[in-house]
Enzyme design. Structure first.
Site, PDB file in Angstrom:
ATOM      1  N   CYS A   1       0.838  -1.202   0.000  1.00 32.80           N
ATOM      2  CA  CYS A   1       0.000   0.000   0.000  1.00 32.80           C
ATOM      3  C   CYS A   1       0.868   1.246   0.000  1.00 32.80           C
ATOM      4  CB  CYS A   1      -0.931  -0.002   1.212  1.00 32.80           C
ATOM      5  SG  CYS A   1      -2.011   1.449   1.305  1.00 32.80           S
TER       6      CYS A   1
ATOM      7  N   CYS B   1      -0.462   4.077   2.173  1.00 32.51           N
ATOM      8  CA  CYS B   1      -0.235   3.856   3.605  1.00 32.51           C
ATOM      9  C   CYS B   1       1.206   4.149   3.996  1.00 32.51           C
ATOM     10  CB  CYS B   1      -0.564   2.412   3.984  1.00 32.51           C
ATOM     11  SG  CYS B   1      -2.180   1.826   3.470  1.00 32.51           S
ATOM     12  N   ASP B   2       2.162   3.695   3.181  1.00 33.22           N
ATOM     13  CA  ASP B   2       3.558   3.650   3.603  1.00 33.22           C
ATOM     14  C   ASP B   2       4.522   4.511   2.796  1.00 33.22           C
ATOM     15  OD1 ASP B   2       2.830   1.774   5.564  1.00 33.22           O
ATOM     16  OD2 ASP B   2       3.025   0.114   4.150  1.00 33.22           O
TER      17      ASP B   2
END
Length: 319
Positions: A142, A145-146
């Site tokens: 992701c 997300c990261d």
């Protein structure tokens, strides 16, 4: 010994969507029962630092966030059961006395007046040993997300479809350089996305190649590169990167519901636009099991709220 339990609201799945639905259902005095499934907490249980969930100034741990959601759901009156659904009867003609019927691996039967499916989705992985070992330490599925953790660093994205191209383009806002690795000599993404990717000076593409291993080192261990093989020439090579993003798609956890509820071509549960209502009146779907666009903890939680409110409204109308 088989036991039968009756509930107004059964929630299947214990990620952000399921726990949020349980919180709202309990606060509405629906006395919801949540069946956790095999992975309580969902994908956040393998996410270390979470910096994009509102309300926390500093990064928090994914497992901790899920523990807090579970505790909150219990505190407001939800019942959380460590069990998984093995089969169910969702079609209207199969409803027993106005209930949907669910059988669990633990041998019990749950009869529910309404149900919220929040079973989530799982990222497809390459199947490498290092991939699992390094999740949270340089391997991710992701970028949204990261990606923030790779500011000024070099990263690789594996895949050639829309997801891979979108992840690569997103990562250019953080990384110093992005290398897209694809096993074919052309992309499967939409043409406009391909054009954007190929025109971006921060992205390079390695064609006709597969990842044979993810390289690591240091203390604590972290990603240092990827080992590649050209599938046409068998030539082997390696590149240095600080992060690897696997973008070969997701599999929604919907096999249990096939043939009973309407799914799309990728097996995600179809919901009516702007709602969590499925093709079956009284069955709602929330989170990644029906969302293949955003796939974020906050959007999953939001749809869990929606599902609980819509289920409460459904129960009020059917009383």
């Amino acid at each position: 010994m088989t036991e039968t339990f009756i509930t107004n609201m059964l929630i299947i799945g214990a990620g952000p969507a399921g726990y949020t639905a349980a919180i709202y259902g309990a606060r509405a005095n629906m006395k919801p029962v949540l069946l956790t499934g095999l992975q309580p907490g969902g994908q956040l249980t393998i996410t270390n630092d979470v910096e994009n969930y509102p309300g926390f100034a500093e990064a928090i741990q994914g497992p901790w966030l899920m523990d807090q959601m579970a505790a909150q759901a219990k505190n407001v009156g939800a019942e959380i059961v460590m069990d998984s659904v093995s089969k169910c009867s969702l079609l209207d003609p199969q409803k027993e006395d106005g209930y949907f019927v669910f059988h669990t691996d633990g041998g019990n039967i749950y009869k529910a007046r309404t149900a919220i499916i929040a079973t989530g989705a799982q990222a497809r992985w390459l199947g490498l040993e290092a991939e699992e070992r390094l999740q949270g330490y340089g391997v991710s599925a992701c970028a949204t997300c990261d990606g923030f953790f790779y500011r000024g660093k070099k990263v690789a994205v594996i895949g050639g479809g829309n997801t891979a191209v979108e992840e690569a383009l997103y990562l250019t806002h953080h990384a110093s350089h992005v290398t897209l690795i694809h096993r074919r000599n052309s992309l499967r993404a939409e043409k406009i996305q391909q054009d954007r990717l190929l025109a971006n000076p921060k992205i390079s593409v390695i064609w006709d190649s597969v990842v044979e291993n993810i390289l690591s080192g240091g203390t604590p261990e972290a990603v240092t590169g990827v080992a590649l093989k050209n599938i046409k020439t068998n030539e082997q090579a390696s590149i240095d990167v600080d992060g690897v993003f696997i973008a070969i798609g997701h599999n929604p956890n919907t096999s249990l519901f096939k043939g009973q509820i309407e799914l799309d071509s990728e097996n995600y549960i179809k919901t009516k636009p702007g709602t969590t209502q499925t093709s079956i009146h009284g069955i709602f779907a929330a989170g990644d099991v029906q969302d293949k666009t955003y796939r974020q903890a906050i959007t999953a939680a939001g749809s869990g709220c929606m599902a609980a409110l819509e289920a409460e409204r459904y129960l009020g109308e059917t009383n």
